[in-house]
Write a protein that holds these residues in place. Sequence first.
Motif, PDB file in Angstrom:
ATOM      1  N   ALA A   1       6.747  -0.735   3.985  1.00  0.00           N
ATOM      2  CA  ALA A   1       7.873  -0.655   3.053  1.00  0.00           C
ATOM      3  C   ALA A   1       8.131   0.782   2.629  1.00  0.00           C
ATOM      4  CB  ALA A   1       7.604  -1.534   1.835  1.00  0.00           C
ATOM      5  N   VAL A   2       7.069   1.524   2.326  1.00  0.00           N
ATOM      6  CA  VAL A   2       7.228   2.927   1.921  1.00  0.00           C
ATOM      7  C   VAL A   2       7.747   3.756   3.096  1.00  0.00           C
ATOM      8  CG1 VAL A   2       6.044   5.002   1.076  1.00  0.00           C
ATOM      9  CG2 VAL A   2       5.439   2.753   0.148  1.00  0.00           C
ATOM     10  N   ALA A   3       7.223   3.487   4.296  1.00  0.00           N
ATOM     11  CA  ALA A   3       7.675   4.218   5.484  1.00  0.00           C
ATOM     12  C   ALA A   3       9.153   3.962   5.754  1.00  0.00           C
ATOM     13  CB  ALA A   3       6.834   3.811   6.690  1.00  0.00           C
ATOM     14  N   SER A   4       9.619   2.748   5.484  1.00  0.00           N
ATOM     15  CA  SER A   4      11.015   2.398   5.720  1.00  0.00           C
ATOM     16  C   SER A   4      11.938   2.997   4.666  1.00  0.00           C
ATOM     17  CB  SER A   4      11.170   0.874   5.751  1.00  0.00           C
ATOM     18  OG  SER A   4      12.525   0.491   5.860  1.00  0.00           O
ATOM     19  N   ASP A   5      11.544   2.870   3.393  1.00  0.00           N
ATOM     20  CA  ASP A   5      12.419   3.305   2.302  1.00  0.00           C
ATOM     21  C   ASP A   5      12.213   4.763   1.897  1.00  0.00           C
ATOM     22  OD1 ASP A   5      13.641   0.788   1.980  1.00  0.00           O
ATOM     23  OD2 ASP A   5      11.940   0.071   0.805  1.00  0.00           O
ATOM     24  N   ARG A   6      11.072   5.354   2.296  1.00  0.00           N
ATOM     25  CA  ARG A   6      10.723   6.737   1.938  1.00  0.00           C
ATOM     26  C   ARG A   6      10.728   6.947   0.427  1.00  0.00           C
ATOM     27  NH1 ARG A   6      13.628  10.630   6.489  1.00  0.00           N
ATOM     28  NH2 ARG A   6      12.869   9.477   8.313  1.00  0.00           N
ATOM     29  N   SER A   7      10.419   5.891  -0.286  1.00  0.00           N
ATOM     30  CA  SER A   7      10.421   5.949  -1.748  1.00  0.00           C
ATOM     31  C   SER A   7       9.480   4.887  -2.292  1.00  0.00           C
ATOM     32  CB  SER A   7      11.833   5.727  -2.293  1.00  0.00           C
ATOM     33  OG  SER A   7      11.804   5.410  -3.673  1.00  0.00           O
ATOM     34  N   VAL A   8       8.591   5.279  -3.199  1.00  0.00           N
ATOM     35  CA  VAL A   8       7.681   4.317  -3.808  1.00  0.00           C
ATOM     36  C   VAL A   8       8.454   3.316  -4.657  1.00  0.00           C
ATOM     37  CG1 VAL A   8       5.864   4.066  -5.560  1.00  0.00           C
ATOM     38  CG2 VAL A   8       5.652   5.815  -3.787  1.00  0.00           C
ATOM     39  N   THR A   9       9.462   3.794  -5.380  1.00  0.00           N
ATOM     40  CA  THR A   9      10.238   2.916  -6.267  1.00  0.00           C
ATOM     41  C   THR A   9      10.972   1.846  -5.467  1.00  0.00           C
ATOM     42  OG1 THR A   9      10.535   4.735  -7.842  1.00  0.00           O
ATOM     43  CG2 THR A   9      12.017   2.845  -8.039  1.00  0.00           C
ATOM     44  N   LYS A  10      11.664   2.258  -4.391  1.00  0.00           N
ATOM     45  CA  LYS A  10      12.388   1.295  -3.565  1.00  0.00           C
ATOM     46  C   LYS A  10      11.436   0.341  -2.861  1.00  0.00           C
ATOM     47  CE  LYS A  10      16.407   4.260  -2.670  1.00  0.00           C
ATOM     48  NZ  LYS A  10      17.193   4.983  -1.621  1.00  0.00           N
ATOM     49  N   ALA A  11      10.304   0.874  -2.380  1.00  0.00           N
ATOM     50  CA  ALA A  11       9.328   0.025  -1.688  1.00  0.00           C
ATOM     51  C   ALA A  11       8.737  -0.998  -2.643  1.00  0.00           C
ATOM     52  CB  ALA A  11       8.223   0.893  -1.089  1.00  0.00           C
ATOM     53  N   ALA A  12       8.516  -0.595  -3.895  1.00  0.00           N
ATOM     54  CA  ALA A  12       7.955  -1.515  -4.894  1.00  0.00           C
ATOM     55  C   ALA A  12       8.883  -2.702  -5.111  1.00  0.00           C
ATOM     56  CB  ALA A  12       7.714  -0.770  -6.202  1.00  0.00           C
TER      57      ALA A  12
ATOM     58  N   ALA B   1      10.982  -3.846  -2.913  1.00  0.00           N
ATOM     59  CA  ALA B   1      11.013  -4.627  -1.676  1.00  0.00           C
ATOM     60  C   ALA B   1       9.825  -5.565  -1.565  1.00  0.00           C
ATOM     61  CB  ALA B   1      11.058  -3.695  -0.475  1.00  0.00           C
ATOM     62  N   VAL B   2       8.660  -5.139  -2.036  1.00  0.00           N
ATOM     63  CA  VAL B   2       7.451  -5.968  -1.904  1.00  0.00           C
ATOM     64  C   VAL B   2       7.095  -6.706  -3.190  1.00  0.00           C
ATOM     65  CG1 VAL B   2       6.511  -4.527  -0.070  1.00  0.00           C
ATOM     66  CG2 VAL B   2       5.919  -4.019  -2.453  1.00  0.00           C
ATOM     67  N   GLY B   3       7.902  -6.515  -4.236  1.00  0.00           N
ATOM     68  CA  GLY B   3       7.673  -7.246  -5.474  1.00  0.00           C
ATOM     69  C   GLY B   3       6.478  -6.770  -6.270  1.00  0.00           C
ATOM     70  N   ARG B   4       6.274  -5.460  -6.312  1.00  0.00           N
ATOM     71  CA  ARG B   4       5.151  -4.884  -7.063  1.00  0.00           C
ATOM     72  C   ARG B   4       5.669  -3.758  -7.964  1.00  0.00           C
ATOM     73  NH1 ARG B   4      -0.098  -5.835  -4.780  1.00  0.00           N
ATOM     74  NH2 ARG B   4       0.022  -7.219  -2.964  1.00  0.00           N
ATOM     75  N   VAL B   5       4.836  -3.319  -8.873  1.00  0.00           N
ATOM     76  CA  VAL B   5       5.206  -2.192  -9.717  1.00  0.00           C
ATOM     77  C   VAL B   5       4.894  -0.908  -8.955  1.00  0.00           C
ATOM     78  CG1 VAL B   5       4.815  -3.443 -11.870  1.00  0.00           C
ATOM     79  CG2 VAL B   5       2.939  -2.146 -10.845  1.00  0.00           C
ATOM     80  N   PRO B   6       5.634   0.177  -9.203  1.00  0.00           N
ATOM     81  CA  PRO B   6       5.434   1.426  -8.459  1.00  0.00           C
ATOM     82  C   PRO B   6       4.008   1.960  -8.517  1.00  0.00           C
ATOM     83  CG  PRO B   6       7.514   1.496  -9.618  1.00  0.00           C
ATOM     84  CD  PRO B   6       6.815   0.250 -10.082  1.00  0.00           C
ATOM     85  N   SER B   7       3.356   1.825  -9.669  1.00  0.00           N
ATOM     86  CA  SER B   7       1.992   2.359  -9.782  1.00  0.00           C
ATOM     87  C   SER B   7       1.037   1.646  -8.842  1.00  0.00           C
ATOM     88  CB  SER B   7       1.497   2.239 -11.228  1.00  0.00           C
ATOM     89  OG  SER B   7       1.498   0.884 -11.647  1.00  0.00           O
ATOM     90  N   ASN B   8       1.253   0.342  -8.644  1.00  0.00           N
ATOM     91  CA  ASN B   8       0.398  -0.413  -7.731  1.00  0.00           C
ATOM     92  C   ASN B   8       0.623   0.025  -6.293  1.00  0.00           C
ATOM     93  OD1 ASN B   8       0.253  -3.173  -5.902  1.00  0.00           O
ATOM     94  ND2 ASN B   8      -1.451  -2.970  -7.353  1.00  0.00           N
ATOM     95  N   VAL B   9       1.890   0.272  -5.934  1.00  0.00           N
ATOM     96  CA  VAL B   9       2.202   0.747  -4.585  1.00  0.00           C
ATOM     97  C   VAL B   9       1.532   2.091  -4.333  1.00  0.00           C
ATOM     98  CG1 VAL B   9       4.064   1.581  -3.082  1.00  0.00           C
ATOM     99  CG2 VAL B   9       4.357  -0.537  -4.395  1.00  0.00           C
ATOM    100  N   THR B  10       1.635   3.000  -5.295  1.00  0.00           N
ATOM    101  CA  THR B  10       1.010   4.315  -5.158  1.00  0.00           C
ATOM    102  C   THR B  10      -0.494   4.190  -4.966  1.00  0.00           C
ATOM    103  OG1 THR B  10       2.709   5.365  -6.528  1.00  0.00           O
ATOM    104  CG2 THR B  10       0.616   6.536  -6.297  1.00  0.00           C
TER     105      THR B  10
END
Length: 301
Positions: A11-22, A24-33
Motif C-alpha cells: 500500500a505504501v509502495a503504491s500510494d507513496r504516502s503513509v497517510t494514504k496507505a493507512a 487504504a488498509v484501514g489503519r492509523v498512520p502511526s501503525n503503518v509507520t
Amino acid sequence: MDLSSIDIFLAVASDRSVTKAAKAVGRVPSNVTTRIQQLEEDLGVSLFSRDGKKMTLTREGETFLSYANRLKALALEARQAVRPLAPSGTLRVGTMESTAASRLPAALTQFNQMWPDVSLHLTMGASRDLTRDVLSDVLDCALIARLPKAMREEDSGFDAELKALEMEPVFVEDLLIVLPSGHPAIKSAADLRVGALAALEPGCTYRRIAENWARKSSALPTSELGSYHAILASVATGNTAGVMPRSVLDLMHWPTSAQTYQLGPVETLLVYRRNDRPSAFNAFHEVLSATKGRDIRLAAN
C-alpha cells in the motif's frame, strides 16, 4: 515478516504516502509507520527513502516489491486451495465463430446459471489473433484451432506462440470442403470445378488448412467472407467451394445430399497463460469440461 506487513508495504509502495496507505488498509498512520520500520529491521535494509511525507522505494525496496507481489498472490492461491471462493469478477474468453455457434451454447448457459456474479465477455476472432490476445493479457483464455503437425513445422512462429501458453484439447472438428449442388464427388483439389474457395479471414486456421490442401493440385483463389452463412450463400451460386467444420454445417439449413469432402480432423484447444488461473477461469474450465460433449446438434436431436 507476516502477510499484513506485506499488505502495508504494498500500500505504501503504491500510494507513496503513509497517510494514504493507512486509509487504504484501514489503519492509523502511526501503525503503518511502525510496521514498515519493523519490516525494514527484519530485512536489514531501508525499503523507502523519506522526503517529508513522500515515500519512495529504494533500490532494495524495488527488489523486494516483486517478491511482495508474489507472496501476496501465493497467499491468495493457498486460501483458494483450502477454502475456494465463489467465482466473481470478469472473465474474458476468446473463441472462433464456429466454436461459439456449435459448441459453446450449452457451456455458456450452464456457466451463467451456476455463477451469475461472473461477467463473461466473449470475443470472436481468428485463432492466431486470439492466441496473441491471450499472450498479451487482452484475454484470459481462448478456444482456437491447431494446425496439423505437418503444417506446424512450416509455421514455427505460431507454434512457438502456442508453446508459450498452457493448452489442452477440448473438441475435435471434422473439417469439410462443401461443394455446390450437383458438383461431382472429388478425390483432390484438382477435381474441383469451381472458381474459388470461400473462407473466413487469413488468420483462420481452417482457411489455412484448406489453402494448403488446394495449392498442392490447383491454383484456386480464396474468396474472403465474413461469416459461415455468407460462405454457404457463395457455395449456392455454384462457382465456389466453402470451408467449414461439420458441426457448423449441421446447424445450417443445407441439403443433406450435398457433396462434401473431408479434409480431416482438427483439434480445438483451450489456451491460457501459465500460472494465471483466476477462480472464474477455473469455474469456466470445469463447466467446459463437463459440457464439451453437449452441443447444439445434440440438443436439436
